[in-house]
Design a protein around this motif. Structure first.
Motif, PDB file in Angstrom:
ATOM      1  N   GLY A 380       0.788  -1.225   0.000  1.00 44.37           N
ATOM      2  CA  GLY A 380       0.000   0.000   0.000  1.00 44.37           C
ATOM      3  C   GLY A 380       0.817   1.270   0.000  1.00 44.37           C
ATOM      4  O   GLY A 380       0.494   2.231  -0.707  1.00 44.37           O
ATOM      5  N   GLN A 381       1.881   1.307   0.784  1.00 45.42           N
ATOM      6  CA  GLN A 381       2.692   2.521   0.859  1.00 45.42           C
ATOM      7  C   GLN A 381       3.316   2.846  -0.495  1.00 45.42           C
ATOM      8  O   GLN A 381       3.326   4.001  -0.935  1.00 45.42           O
ATOM      9  CB  GLN A 381       3.786   2.362   1.919  1.00 45.42           C
ATOM     10  N   LYS A 382       3.806   1.817  -1.165  1.00 38.91           N
ATOM     11  CA  LYS A 382       4.392   2.050  -2.486  1.00 38.91           C
ATOM     12  C   LYS A 382       3.313   2.396  -3.495  1.00 38.91           C
ATOM     13  O   LYS A 382       3.495   3.275  -4.343  1.00 38.91           O
ATOM     14  CB  LYS A 382       5.158   0.807  -2.934  1.00 38.91           C
ATOM     15  N   ALA A 383       2.164   1.722  -3.416  1.00 39.20           N
ATOM     16  CA  ALA A 383       1.080   1.977  -4.358  1.00 39.20           C
ATOM     17  C   ALA A 383       0.589   3.417  -4.267  1.00 39.20           C
ATOM     18  O   ALA A 383       0.287   4.052  -5.289  1.00 39.20           O
ATOM     19  CB  ALA A 383      -0.070   1.003  -4.102  1.00 39.20           C
ATOM     20  N   ASN A 384       0.501   3.942  -3.052  1.00 37.94           N
ATOM     21  CA  ASN A 384      -0.023   5.293  -2.866  1.00 37.94           C
ATOM     22  C   ASN A 384       0.859   6.362  -3.505  1.00 37.94           C
ATOM     23  O   ASN A 384       0.401   7.474  -3.770  1.00 37.94           O
ATOM     24  CB  ASN A 384      -0.203   5.583  -1.373  1.00 37.94           C
ATOM     25  N   LYS A 385       2.087   6.021  -3.781  1.00 38.96           N
ATOM     26  CA  LYS A 385       2.985   6.950  -4.483  1.00 38.96           C
ATOM     27  C   LYS A 385       2.405   7.345  -5.841  1.00 38.96           C
ATOM     28  O   LYS A 385       2.584   8.490  -6.296  1.00 38.96           O
ATOM     29  CB  LYS A 385       4.350   6.276  -4.667  1.00 38.96           C
ATOM     30  N   TYR A 386       1.669   6.427  -6.454  1.00 33.21           N
ATOM     31  CA  TYR A 386       1.181   6.656  -7.820  1.00 33.21           C
ATOM     32  C   TYR A 386      -0.140   7.406  -7.863  1.00 33.21           C
ATOM     33  O   TYR A 386      -0.647   7.700  -8.941  1.00 33.21           O
ATOM     34  CB  TYR A 386       1.081   5.321  -8.557  1.00 33.21           C
ATOM     35  N   ARG A 387      -0.703   7.744  -6.702  1.00 33.48           N
ATOM     36  CA  ARG A 387      -1.876   8.621  -6.679  1.00 33.48           C
ATOM     37  C   ARG A 387      -1.533   9.991  -7.264  1.00 33.48           C
ATOM     38  O   ARG A 387      -2.395  10.678  -7.803  1.00 33.48           O
ATOM     39  CB  ARG A 387      -2.397   8.795  -5.258  1.00 33.48           C
ATOM     40  N   ALA A 388      -0.270  10.383  -7.123  1.00 39.57           N
ATOM     41  CA  ALA A 388       0.156  11.684  -7.640  1.00 39.57           C
ATOM     42  C   ALA A 388       0.158  11.693  -9.163  1.00 39.57           C
ATOM     43  O   ALA A 388       0.091  12.759  -9.782  1.00 39.57           O
ATOM     44  CB  ALA A 388       1.544  12.028  -7.102  1.00 39.57           C
ATOM     45  N   TRP A 389       0.215  10.522  -9.782  1.00 41.31           N
ATOM     46  CA  TRP A 389       0.233  10.433 -11.237  1.00 41.31           C
ATOM     47  C   TRP A 389      -1.173  10.469 -11.810  1.00 41.31           C
ATOM     48  O   TRP A 389      -1.419  11.048 -12.859  1.00 41.31           O
ATOM     49  CB  TRP A 389       0.918   9.138 -11.666  1.00 41.31           C
ATOM     50  N   ASP A 390      -2.090   9.796 -11.114  1.00 41.60           N
ATOM     51  CA  ASP A 390      -3.470   9.718 -11.575  1.00 41.60           C
ATOM     52  C   ASP A 390      -4.310   9.280 -10.386  1.00 41.60           C
ATOM     53  O   ASP A 390      -3.812   8.586  -9.488  1.00 41.60           O
ATOM     54  CB  ASP A 390      -3.596   8.697 -12.718  1.00 41.60           C
ATOM     55  N   TRP A 391      -5.604   9.657 -10.363  1.00 41.25           N
ATOM     56  CA  TRP A 391      -6.430   9.306  -9.205  1.00 41.25           C
ATOM     57  C   TRP A 391      -6.467   7.800  -8.980  1.00 41.25           C
ATOM     58  O   TRP A 391      -6.582   7.328  -7.843  1.00 41.25           O
ATOM     59  CB  TRP A 391      -7.860   9.830  -9.395  1.00 41.25           C
ATOM     60  N   SER A 392      -6.347   7.008 -10.064  1.00 42.74           N
ATOM     61  CA  SER A 392      -6.416   5.553  -9.947  1.00 42.74           C
ATOM     62  C   SER A 392      -5.043   4.901  -9.893  1.00 42.74           C
ATOM     63  O   SER A 392      -4.939   3.668  -9.944  1.00 42.74           O
ATOM     64  CB  SER A 392      -7.201   4.969 -11.131  1.00 42.74           C
ATOM     65  N   GLY A 393      -3.998   5.707  -9.770  1.00 40.45           N
ATOM     66  CA  GLY A 393      -2.644   5.178  -9.864  1.00 40.45           C
ATOM     67  C   GLY A 393      -2.327   4.081  -8.866  1.00 40.45           C
ATOM     68  O   GLY A 393      -1.646   3.098  -9.190  1.00 40.45           O
ATOM     69  N   ALA A 394      -2.811   4.207  -7.622  1.00 37.40           N
ATOM     70  CA  ALA A 394      -2.521   3.200  -6.601  1.00 37.40           C
ATOM     71  C   ALA A 394      -3.129   1.857  -6.978  1.00 37.40           C
ATOM     72  O   ALA A 394      -2.496   0.801  -6.829  1.00 37.40           O
ATOM     73  CB  ALA A 394      -3.051   3.658  -5.240  1.00 37.40           C
ATOM     74  N   TYR A 395      -4.369   1.880  -7.478  1.00 38.35           N
ATOM     75  CA  TYR A 395      -5.056   0.648  -7.835  1.00 38.35           C
ATOM     76  C   TYR A 395      -4.459   0.046  -9.105  1.00 38.35           C
ATOM     77  O   TYR A 395      -4.348  -1.181  -9.232  1.00 38.35           O
ATOM     78  CB  TYR A 395      -6.558   0.914  -8.009  1.00 38.35           C
ATOM     79  N   ASP A 396      -4.078   0.919 -10.044  1.00 33.77           N
ATOM     80  CA  ASP A 396      -3.436   0.438 -11.262  1.00 33.77           C
ATOM     81  C   ASP A 396      -2.121  -0.258 -10.943  1.00 33.77           C
ATOM     82  O   ASP A 396      -1.782  -1.283 -11.551  1.00 33.77           O
ATOM     83  CB  ASP A 396      -3.179   1.598 -12.223  1.00 33.77           C
ATOM     84  N   TYR A 397      -1.382   0.292  -9.992  1.00 29.28           N
ATOM     85  CA  TYR A 397      -0.098  -0.316  -9.619  1.00 29.28           C
ATOM     86  C   TYR A 397      -0.309  -1.728  -9.084  1.00 29.28           C
ATOM     87  O   TYR A 397       0.367  -2.681  -9.512  1.00 29.28           O
ATOM     88  CB  TYR A 397       0.614   0.541  -8.576  1.00 29.28           C
TER      89      TYR A 397
END
Length: 462
Positions: A380-397
Motif C-alpha cells: 500500500g505505501q508504495k502503491a499510494n505513491k502513484y496517486r500523484a500520477w493519476d487518481w487511480s494510480g494506486a489501484y493500477d499499480y
C-alpha cells in the motif's frame, strides 16, 4: 424447466456465432483465501516479461508509466494510430533505462503486424472499446497473453471469441478492472472471507460517471461524434458494467463456486446527450439532431445460481459527481457506502457504514485496520505513491503488479478470461432486456461447468 443455458443452446437461441467449441483448458485460479502464495514458482533472476502496448492515449499513458516502474518488465513494442504518441512513449521507455521499443502506427490495424512480428509474452490494450477484442485475439493467436482495459468486449459474440481463443491457444486474457483493487473493496473482501457478514445474500454496485462534464469522448471539439458518443447513440442498457460489477463478482465468488443465472434490465428516457449537444453546438447542428438511445439511468437486476442477487446501476450522461457506491448484505451484517478511499475534492476520507450487531450503524474506520487486506498491507505505501500520477494510480499499480508477477511465475492472473467475458456480457444482455420490456435474459456459462470446482480468486499474491 432448466433455465441454465450452455453455449450451443444460447447461440442457437440468440442467432450469434457458430457452434464450434474449443476444448483446450486454461486451468483453475490458484488460491482460495487471503493466504501467502509461497506455492507459486519462484522467480528466476533473468525472467523478464516482454510487453507490447497498444493505445497510448491518456489511459494508456498512465498504465505504461506504471509498467515501467515494475521489476522484470521490458517494453518491447508500442502501437498507436498517432505516430506522435508512439514517439513520446518511446522516449519514456528510453528514459526508464530500457532499449527504445519498436513503433507501430501505419494503420488502425497495425497491432496485428506487431503481434505477428515481435517476440512478446504479453500484449496490453488501452484502446477504445471496439478494438479490445481484435487486439486481444490477435495477441493470443500469435502466442501472446493478453490484457485489456474495460469492458473486455462489447457483444456476446466477442465474449465467446475471447474465451474460445484463449482456450484454443492456451493463453491468458485478463481484464484490467482496477475497481477490484480499491482498498475498501479489498477490505470488504477480507471481511466477507472472515465471515463477518455471514452468508452473502445481496450486493449493489454503481457506475455513476460524469462523462459529459468531463468531455469524455462523447463529442469531439470539431462537432463530430466521439467514439463513446457513437456507442451511446446506438445502444440502450448498461454499456459500462464492469466497474460496478467487478468487486461484487469477487466478493460473491462468481465463476468460482457460483455463476450468474439470469438478469433483467430497465432504462430511463434519454435526455442529457441531446441537451448537451444543443448547448455545445446549437439546436440545428447534426449532433443535436441525432437521436440517442441510451437512457440517462439504467438499473440491472441479476440473480446467481446459488440465489445471490445483484443490483447494478449505470448513469454516465446526466450531471452528477463520480460515485462508486456499493453495498454488501449477508445473514449477519451489512456494509454500505463509497468504495473510493480518499477524495481530495472533499478534503477528507469518504466514509462507509457497517452493521454487525446492535441497532446502529458503525463507522467503517472501526474495521479498516483489523481487516485491511494483506496486499495493501504489503504494498500500500508504495502503491499510494502513484496517486500523484493519476487518481487511480494506486489501484493500477497493484493490478499491474499482480498481472506481471503472475505471468512471470507462470501462474494464472487473479482475474481470467471467464471473468472478462462474464462481466462484459452484462452489456448486451441488458440491452436485449431493455429492448424487450425488461425481459429475462439467461447468462451463458462461459466456464462450461468449471465454475463448480474453481477456487475463489486469490488477490493476496505478493
Amino acid at each position: 424447466m432448466d433455465r441454465r443455458c450452455n453455449r450451443r443452446d444460447f447461440l442457437r437461441q440468440s442467432s450469434t456465432i457458430g457452434a464450434g467449441l474449443a476444448l483446450a483448458n486454461l486451468g483453475n485460479i490458484v488460491g482460495a483465501t487471503e493466504t501467502d502464495s509461497n506455492t507459486a514458482q519462484k522467480l528466476s533472476d533473468d525472467k523478464t516479461l516482454r510487453i507490447g502496448f497498444v493505445g497510448i492515449g491518456v489511459r494508456g499513458s498512465c498504465l505504461l508509466k506504471i509498467l515501467l516502474e515494475l521489476e522484470g518488465v521490458q517494453v518491447r513494442a508500442l502501437c498507436d494510430i498517432r505516430e506522435d504518441r508512439v514517439t513520446r512513449a518511446q522516449r519514456w521507455v528510453e528514459e526508464a533505462g530500457q532499449k527504445i521499443p519498436s513503433g507501430y502506427s501505419k494503420s488502425d490495424t497495425d497491432f496485428k503486424r506487431m503481434c505477428e512480428t515481435e517476440d512478446l509474452d504479453l500484449v496490453i490494450t488501452a484502446t477504445p472499446w471496439q478494438w479490445h477484442v481484435p487486439v486481444c485475439v490477435s495477441a493470443m493467436e500469435a502466442g501472446k497473453h493478453a490484457a485489456t482495459e474495460v469492458p473486455a468486449a462489447v457483444t456476446l459474440d466477442e465474449c465467446w471469441q475471447l474465451v474460445e481463443t484463449a482456450e484454443k491457444h492456451g493463453k491468458h486474457c485478463m481484464m484490467l478492472e482496477n475497481y477490484c483493487y480499491f482498498r475498501k473493496a479489498m477490505t470488504i473482501l477480507n471481511m466477507i472471507r472472515k465471515g463477518l457478514f455471514g452468508e452473502l445474500l445481496h450486493c449493489e454496485g454503481r457506475t455513476q460517471e460524469n462523462w459529459i462534464r468531463e468531455n469524455w469522448h462523447i463529442f469531439n471539439s470539431d462537432g463530430t461524434m466521439g467514439w463513446l458518443g457513437e456507442h451511446l447513440a446506438k445502444r440502450n442498457g448498461n454499456p459500462y458494467p464492469t466497474h460496478g460489477f467487478g468487486p461484487m463478482a469477487i466478493w460473491a465468488n462468481v465463476n468460482r463456486g457460483d455463476r450468474l443465472d439470469h438478469l433483467v434490465s430497465m432504462s430511463s428516457k434519454s435526455r442529457a446527450l441531446k441537451l448537451h449537444a444543443e448547448q455545445s453546438f446549437g439546436k440545428d447542428h447534426a449532433v443535436a439532431q441525432q437521436a440517442y438511445l441510451q437512457g440517462d439511468a439504467n438499473i440491472t437486476l441479476i440473480r446467481s445460481v446459488n440465489g445471490v442477487t445483484f443490483t447494478l446501476y449505470f448513469g454516465g450522461q446526466s450531471p452528477q459527481p463520480w460515485s462508486p457506491e456499493h453495498k454488501v448484505q449477508g445473514t449477519l451484517g451489512t456494509c454500505i457506502g463509497e468504495l473510493f478511499d480518499y477524495d481530495a475534492r472533499a478534503d477528507g476520507w469518504i466514509q462507509a457504514k457497517v452493521y454487525e450487531k446492535g441497532s446502529r450503524w458503525a463507522n467503517y474506520t472501526n474495521y479498516a485496520e483489523t481487516y485491511d487486506h494483506s496486499l495493501w498491507k504489503a504494498l500500500g505505501q508504495k502503491a499510494n505513491k502513484y496517486r500523484a500520477w493519476d487518481w487511480s494510480g494506486a489501484y493500477d499499480y497493484l493490478m499491474l503488479y499482480q498481472l506481471v508477477n503472475a505471468l512471470r511465475r507462470n501462474n494464472t492472473p487473479p482475474m481470467d478470461v471467464y471473468d472478462a467475458a462474464t462481466w462484459s456480457a452484462i452489456s448486451e444482455l441488458s440491452e436485449r432486456s431493455v429492448a424487450n420490456k425488461s425481459s429475462v435474459q439467461e447468462v451463458p456459462d462461459f466456464t462450461k461447468g468449471k465454475w463448480k470446482n474453481n477456487a475463489p480468486t486469490d488477490l493476496a499474491q505478493v
